[in-house]
Write an enzyme that holds these catalytic residues in place. Structure first.
Site, PDB file in Angstrom:
ATOM      1  N   ARG A   1      -7.150 -17.275   0.173  1.00  0.00           N
ATOM      2  CA  ARG A   1      -6.144 -18.323   0.048  1.00  0.00           C
ATOM      3  C   ARG A   1      -6.822 -19.689   0.121  1.00  0.00           C
ATOM      4  NH1 ARG A   1      -0.807 -17.809   1.103  1.00  0.00           N
ATOM      5  NH2 ARG A   1      -1.207 -15.904   2.247  1.00  0.00           N
TER       6      ARG A   1
ATOM      7  N   GLY B   1       6.643 -18.067  21.003  1.00  0.00           N
ATOM      8  CA  GLY B   1       5.305 -17.609  21.336  1.00  0.00           C
ATOM      9  C   GLY B   1       4.688 -16.830  20.189  1.00  0.00           C
TER      10      GLY B   1
ATOM     11  N   GLN C   1       2.144 -11.653  17.385  1.00  0.00           N
ATOM     12  CA  GLN C   1       0.981 -10.868  16.948  1.00  0.00           C
ATOM     13  C   GLN C   1      -0.272 -11.724  17.082  1.00  0.00           C
ATOM     14  OE1 GLN C   1       1.178  -9.559  12.901  1.00  0.00           O
ATOM     15  NE2 GLN C   1      -0.623  -8.246  13.056  1.00  0.00           N
TER      16      GLN C   1
ATOM     17  N   GLY D   1      -5.138 -13.636  10.259  1.00  0.00           N
ATOM     18  CA  GLY D   1      -4.232 -14.493  11.018  1.00  0.00           C
ATOM     19  C   GLY D   1      -4.540 -15.972  10.929  1.00  0.00           C
ATOM     20  N   GLU D   2      -5.081 -16.426   9.791  1.00  0.00           N
ATOM     21  CA  GLU D   2      -5.452 -17.843   9.701  1.00  0.00           C
ATOM     22  C   GLU D   2      -4.230 -18.759   9.717  1.00  0.00           C
ATOM     23  OE1 GLU D   2      -8.182 -20.915   7.056  1.00  0.00           O
ATOM     24  OE2 GLU D   2      -8.588 -18.761   7.046  1.00  0.00           O
TER      25      GLU D   2
ATOM     26  N   ARG E   1      -1.478 -18.293  11.413  1.00  0.00           N
ATOM     27  CA  ARG E   1      -1.113 -18.432  12.831  1.00  0.00           C
ATOM     28  C   ARG E   1      -2.076 -19.364  13.553  1.00  0.00           C
ATOM     29  NH1 ARG E   1      -1.597 -12.476  13.955  1.00  0.00           N
ATOM     30  NH2 ARG E   1      -1.938 -12.335  11.716  1.00  0.00           N
TER      31      ARG E   1
ATOM     32  N   GLU F   1      -5.251  -8.292   3.569  1.00  0.00           N
ATOM     33  CA  GLU F   1      -4.154  -8.860   4.352  1.00  0.00           C
ATOM     34  C   GLU F   1      -3.379  -9.888   3.521  1.00  0.00           C
ATOM     35  OE1 GLU F   1      -3.358 -11.330   8.464  1.00  0.00           O
ATOM     36  OE2 GLU F   1      -4.871 -11.958   7.029  1.00  0.00           O
ATOM     37  N   ASN F   2      -4.104 -10.690   2.770  1.00  0.00           N
ATOM     38  CA  ASN F   2      -3.441 -11.700   1.954  1.00  0.00           C
ATOM     39  C   ASN F   2      -2.764 -11.094   0.731  1.00  0.00           C
ATOM     40  OD1 ASN F   2      -3.909 -14.691   2.822  1.00  0.00           O
ATOM     41  ND2 ASN F   2      -5.791 -13.611   3.349  1.00  0.00           N
TER      42      ASN F   2
ATOM     43  N   ARG G   1       0.770 -10.101   1.220  1.00  0.00           N
ATOM     44  CA  ARG G   1       1.756 -11.171   1.336  1.00  0.00           C
ATOM     45  C   ARG G   1       2.143 -11.644  -0.060  1.00  0.00           C
ATOM     46  NH1 ARG G   1       1.800 -12.990   6.587  1.00  0.00           N
ATOM     47  NH2 ARG G   1       0.025 -12.350   7.872  1.00  0.00           N
TER      48      ARG G   1
END
Length: 290
Positions: free
Chosen positions: A47, A66, A69, A86-87, A89, A120-121, A124
Site C-alpha cells: 500500500r 482501544g 487486535q 497492522g500498519e 493501526r 494481508e493487504n 482488504r
C-alpha cells in the site's frame, strides 16, 4: 512444524483456500507493549496511498474502544522492530501520540514478512488496482510460482491475476492516476487497447478533464483504432477517344500536305473540329495570292 507460508506457498498444487496464511502460529502468543519510536514500517508494504480520513476515523475508534487486535512485528537490528501486519493501526496509534503499542513479536524471515504484508493487504478492499497488481507481481517473484498457482492459492481466477498484472504495462502517468483514483480500472483497460503511450496519456487526461464514463472512452478508443474512411471526390476524368492507326496516318498526311501548300507561298486557313463521329478539317484557300 511448517510455517503458514511453507504450507500456503509450498510445492503442492492441491492446497485449498481454507489455509489461513496470517493465523497465529499458536493460540498462546504473548502480547507485549513496544515503544512506538522503536517500530518502523514494513519495507514490503504494497500500500502506497493511505487514506488519511480513514486513519483519523480508525484513531477515533481506537481512542474510544482501544486496540482489539495487536499489530504483528519482528525484531530487527539496532533494537528496532519492523511491522509485519497492522500498519494502519500503527498509524492511527501514532496520531493518538501513544508512547507504546500492543504487539505480537514473531520470528519471521524476509520472505515470510513480505508475504504476510502482501496477502494481508490483498484481503482488504482498499487497495487500488495498481497496488494489487504490484502485490501479485512481488508474490510471483518471491515464491517463483506461475500465475495459475498464485491464483489458486489466493482463491482467485487466473484471468483476474493476469488482467491486474497487465495494468503494470501502462505508462507511469496512467498508473499514478489509478493510484489517486482519478481513473478507474475499467477506464484503464480501455486505454490498454492503444499501443502508443503518448496517445494513452493524452486520452487519459482528456477523459479526466471531461469526466468521461467508461462507454465514452471506449467509443473514443474505437475511433482512434478504426477511423472512419474518408471518400475523396475527384472531378470525373474526360474520356479519351481512341484513334485508330489509319485515322492518325490520314490526319498527319493531310496536315503535312497543308504545310507544303503554306510553304509554297499560299496563305491558307484551316479549322479543325473533333465531333463524336468524325474529324472535320475545313481548308480555306484564297482565290487571290496575298
Amino acid at each position: 512444524m511448517k510455517s503458514p507460508f511453507s504450507r500456503f506457498f509450498g510445492s503442492s498444487e492441491k492446497q485449498g483456500q481454507d489455509e489461513i496464511v496470517d493465523q497465529p502460529q499458536n493460540h498462546l502468543e504473548e502480547v507485549v507493549n513496544i515503544a512506538i519510536d522503536k517500530i518502523v514500517p514494513n519495507r514490503y508494504q504494497p500500500r502506497t496511498v493511505f487514506d488519511e480520513d480513514k486513519i483519523e476515523e480508525l484513531a477515533r475508534t481506537i481512542h474510544t474502544h482501544g486496540v482489539i487486535q495487536p499489530i504483528v512485528i519482528r525484531k530487527m537490528e539496532d533494537d528496532k522492530y519492523e511491522i509485519i501486519a497492522g500498519e494502519r493501526r500503527f498509524r492511527a496509534m501514532s496520531k493518538l501520540q501513544w508512547s507504546e503499542v500492543p504487539a505480537i513479536v514473531r520470528n519471521l524471515n524476509d520472505k515470510e514478512t513480505a508475504s504476510i504484508a502482501l496477502i494481508e493487504n490483498l484481503q482488504r478492499e482498499e487497495l487500488t488496482a495498481i497496488e494489487e497488481a504490484v502485490a501479485y507481481q512481488k508474490l510471483l517473484k518471491l515464491h517463483e510460482i506461475t500465475q495459475e498457482a498464485l491464483a489458486q492459492r489466493l482463491g482467485k481466477g487466473q484471468s483476474t491475476v493476469a488482467n491486474k498484472l497487465r495494468l503494470l504495462k501502462l505508462p507511469e502517468e496512467v498508473q499514478q492516476a489509478i493510484m489517486k483514483k482519478d481513473l478507474s480500472e475499467r477506464h484503464a483497460r480501455a486505454l490498454m487497447q492503444i499501443k502508443e503511450k503518448e496517445v494513452q496519456i493524452e486520452l487519459m487526461n482528456t477523459s479526466i478533464e471531461n469526466h468521461w464514463n467508461v462507454k465514452q472512452i471506449e467509443e473514443r478508443v474505437e475511433e482512434i483504432l478504426n477511423p472512419p474512411s474518408k471518400e475523396i471526390k475527384t472531378a470525373p476524368k474526360a474520356k479519351r477517344k481512341a484513334i485508330s492507326k489509319d485515322v492518325r496516318i490520314a490526319l498527319n498526311t493531310i496536315k503535312h500536305s497543308l504545310s507544303m501548300v503554306t510553304k509554297s507561298g499560299i496563305s491558307i486557313k484551316t479549322e479543325e473540329e473533333d465531333t463524336e463521329d468524325f474529324y472535320q478539317i475545313t481548308v480555306k484557300i484564297p482565290k487571290k495570292k496575298s
